[in-house]
Design an enzyme around this catalytic site. Structure first.
Site, PDB file in Angstrom:
ATOM      1  N   CYS A 199       0.849  -1.201   0.000  1.00  0.00           N
ATOM      2  CA  CYS A 199       0.000   0.000   0.000  1.00  0.00           C
ATOM      3  C   CYS A 199       0.883   1.250   0.000  1.00  0.00           C
ATOM      4  O   CYS A 199       0.592   2.234  -0.700  1.00  0.00           O
ATOM      5  CB  CYS A 199      -0.887   0.019   1.232  1.00  0.00           C
ATOM      6  SG  CYS A 199      -1.935  -1.431   1.476  1.00  0.00           S
ATOM      7  N   ARG A 253     -22.082  -5.185  13.135  1.00  0.00           N
ATOM      8  CA  ARG A 253     -23.081  -4.609  14.045  1.00  0.00           C
ATOM      9  C   ARG A 253     -24.461  -4.627  13.406  1.00  0.00           C
ATOM     10  O   ARG A 253     -25.459  -4.926  14.074  1.00  0.00           O
ATOM     11  CB  ARG A 253     -22.685  -3.169  14.409  1.00  0.00           C
ATOM     12  CG  ARG A 253     -23.546  -2.592  15.536  1.00  0.00           C
ATOM     13  CD  ARG A 253     -23.223  -3.299  16.846  1.00  0.00           C
ATOM     14  NE  ARG A 253     -24.166  -2.949  17.910  1.00  0.00           N
ATOM     15  CZ  ARG A 253     -25.272  -3.639  18.189  1.00  0.00           C
ATOM     16  NH1 ARG A 253     -25.606  -4.707  17.477  1.00  0.00           N
ATOM     17  NH2 ARG A 253     -26.054  -3.282  19.179  1.00  0.00           N
ATOM     18  N   CYS A 301     -35.411   1.735  17.662  1.00  0.00           N
ATOM     19  CA  CYS A 301     -34.487   1.747  18.802  1.00  0.00           C
ATOM     20  C   CYS A 301     -33.685   3.043  18.860  1.00  0.00           C
ATOM     21  O   CYS A 301     -33.669   3.740  19.877  1.00  0.00           O
ATOM     22  CB  CYS A 301     -33.524   0.567  18.720  1.00  0.00           C
ATOM     23  SG  CYS A 301     -34.222  -1.007  19.225  1.00  0.00           S
ATOM     24  N   HIS A 302     -33.009   3.362  17.750  1.00  0.00           N
ATOM     25  CA  HIS A 302     -31.952   4.368  17.799  1.00  0.00           C
ATOM     26  C   HIS A 302     -32.437   5.805  17.624  1.00  0.00           C
ATOM     27  O   HIS A 302     -31.698   6.745  17.953  1.00  0.00           O
ATOM     28  CB  HIS A 302     -30.882   4.034  16.766  1.00  0.00           C
ATOM     29  CG  HIS A 302     -30.242   2.704  17.007  1.00  0.00           C
ATOM     30  ND1 HIS A 302     -29.397   2.468  18.077  1.00  0.00           N
ATOM     31  CD2 HIS A 302     -30.336   1.522  16.339  1.00  0.00           C
ATOM     32  CE1 HIS A 302     -28.987   1.213  18.052  1.00  0.00           C
ATOM     33  NE2 HIS A 302     -29.543   0.617  17.009  1.00  0.00           N
ATOM     34  N   CYS A 305      -8.398  -1.981  -4.264  1.00  0.00           N
ATOM     35  CA  CYS A 305      -6.983  -1.639  -4.464  1.00  0.00           C
ATOM     36  C   CYS A 305      -6.129  -2.896  -4.514  1.00  0.00           C
ATOM     37  O   CYS A 305      -5.223  -3.007  -5.351  1.00  0.00           O
ATOM     38  CB  CYS A 305      -6.495  -0.716  -3.348  1.00  0.00           C
ATOM     39  SG  CYS A 305      -6.688   1.037  -3.699  1.00  0.00           S
ATOM     40  N   CYS A 343     -27.883  -6.594  14.870  1.00  0.00           N
ATOM     41  CA  CYS A 343     -29.184  -5.959  15.077  1.00  0.00           C
ATOM     42  C   CYS A 343     -30.283  -6.711  14.324  1.00  0.00           C
ATOM     43  O   CYS A 343     -31.390  -6.884  14.842  1.00  0.00           O
ATOM     44  CB  CYS A 343     -29.149  -4.505  14.624  1.00  0.00           C
ATOM     45  SG  CYS A 343     -28.363  -3.376  15.802  1.00  0.00           S
ATOM     46  N   CYS A 393       2.249   2.873  -3.291  1.00  0.00           N
ATOM     47  CA  CYS A 393       1.385   3.806  -4.026  1.00  0.00           C
ATOM     48  C   CYS A 393       1.067   5.053  -3.208  1.00  0.00           C
ATOM     49  O   CYS A 393       1.093   6.171  -3.723  1.00  0.00           O
ATOM     50  CB  CYS A 393       0.080   3.132  -4.422  1.00  0.00           C
ATOM     51  SG  CYS A 393       0.213   1.937  -5.775  1.00  0.00           S
ATOM     52  N   HIS A 394       0.753   4.855  -1.925  1.00  0.00           N
ATOM     53  CA  HIS A 394       0.183   5.937  -1.122  1.00  0.00           C
ATOM     54  C   HIS A 394       1.175   6.618  -0.186  1.00  0.00           C
ATOM     55  O   HIS A 394       0.848   7.656   0.403  1.00  0.00           O
ATOM     56  CB  HIS A 394      -0.997   5.405  -0.310  1.00  0.00           C
ATOM     57  CG  HIS A 394      -2.110   4.851  -1.149  1.00  0.00           C
ATOM     58  ND1 HIS A 394      -2.957   5.651  -1.892  1.00  0.00           N
ATOM     59  CD2 HIS A 394      -2.504   3.571  -1.390  1.00  0.00           C
ATOM     60  CE1 HIS A 394      -3.832   4.897  -2.532  1.00  0.00           C
ATOM     61  NE2 HIS A 394      -3.582   3.630  -2.246  1.00  0.00           N
ATOM     62  N   CYS A 424     -34.596  -0.018  12.488  1.00  0.00           N
ATOM     63  CA  CYS A 424     -33.458   0.603  13.173  1.00  0.00           C
ATOM     64  C   CYS A 424     -33.922   1.840  13.945  1.00  0.00           C
ATOM     65  O   CYS A 424     -33.487   2.108  15.067  1.00  0.00           O
ATOM     66  CB  CYS A 424     -32.385   1.018  12.164  1.00  0.00           C
ATOM     67  SG  CYS A 424     -31.822  -0.251  11.019  1.00  0.00           S
TER      68      CYS A 424
END
Length: 266
Positions: free
Chosen positions: A81, A223, A185-186, A119, A227, A84-85, A182
């Site tokens: 990586c 995650r 709850c949130h 990549c 849920c 290139c970066h 979702c």
């Protein structure tokens, strides 16, 4: 459309519905910008201290491994990586804060993990890393840490709008045997207790993160899957476009909040 439920134990949403007697008919209203809170704000002082101290934060083990992988040469052309970066502290600064982003060759948005794999395949000519593999989480955590403390700046590319709308629709869609979204709850019940834990708002400020319940590092897609199983719905497979669209919508709602990668959560 309600997805078919898997054979899974009743999860957090079930406890919320049955133990707390939450109404499923509450209007879905996202918290206003003035009331937005990272999951960090809902943690105990001990967990907050763990996240803030790099020597105590378990996620830093993945960051260190990701730093090694950044300079590891792979593929037939023996490229890393860094070839290139260059220095990630410079080239990757702010990158995690603006993903998911539209990827021209794919004609769709990709998340940070997907971009890493693209990549690897195109530039390093080597195989994509499996989702939730230690190596992919380590690279994502290392790149994410370069944006720590920076504000989330969602991509404004107009081509993302249909995907963002699909993410919002999924966020508000009731699913599973418990018929929860979702937002139930949130948005509707953030700040209330679910057992010993406080329900957070849905701001993806620290992924990948170390979750004490998992005793492991995990992605936002992990995650999401947790849920969905919690409401007894069939989760999408890792890498599904539905997860990317949902993350795109959530990152838009978190605009201006600070990146915490690698965060710690209960």
């Amino acid at each position: 459309m309600i997805r078919s439920p898997p054979r899974a134990r009743w999860g957090a949403a079930a406890v919320l519905a049955l133990g707390l007697g939450v109404s499923l008919a509450i209007a879905q209203t996202a918290p206003p910008a003035s009331e937005r809170k990272s999951g960090f704000a809902f943690m105990s002082p001990e967990s907050q201290a763990m996240q803030m101290d790099d020597a105590a934060n378990p996620g830093m083990l993945w960051v260190a491994e990701g730093e090694t992988l950044w300079t590891t040469k792979v593929g037939p052309d023996n490229r890393s990586c860094a070839d290139c970066h260059g220095d990630a502290a410079v080239s990757m600064k702010g990158v995690a804060a603006r993903y998911p982003a539209y990827f021209e060759e794919e004609h769709r948005p990709v998340d940070l993990q997907g971009r890493i794999n693209l990549c690897r395949q195109a530039r390093q000519k080597t195989a994509a890393l499996p989702y939730e593999s230690r190596e992919l989480l380590a690279l994502a955590a290392f790149i994410g840490k370069q944006s720590r403390g920076m504000p989330i700046t969602p991509a404004t590319d107009a081509r993302l709008e249909p995907f963002r709308a699909q993410g919002q629709a999924l966020y508000e869609q009731r699913q599973g045997q418990l018929n929860f979204s979702c937002a139930n709850c949130h948005d509707d019940n953030w700040g209330r207790r679910l057992g010993s834990s406080v329900i957070p708002q849905a701001h993806p400020t620290g992924y990948p993160l170390y979750r004490l319940e998992w005793q492991d590092m995990g992605s936002l897609q992990r995650r999401f899957r947790n849920c969905m199983v919690g409401v007894r719905a069939e989760p999408y497979p890792y890498g599904a476009p539905e997860y990317i669209n949902l993350e795109l919508f959530l990152m838009t709602g978190a605009k201006g909040m600070l990146v915490e990668t690698p965060a710690v959560r209960p």
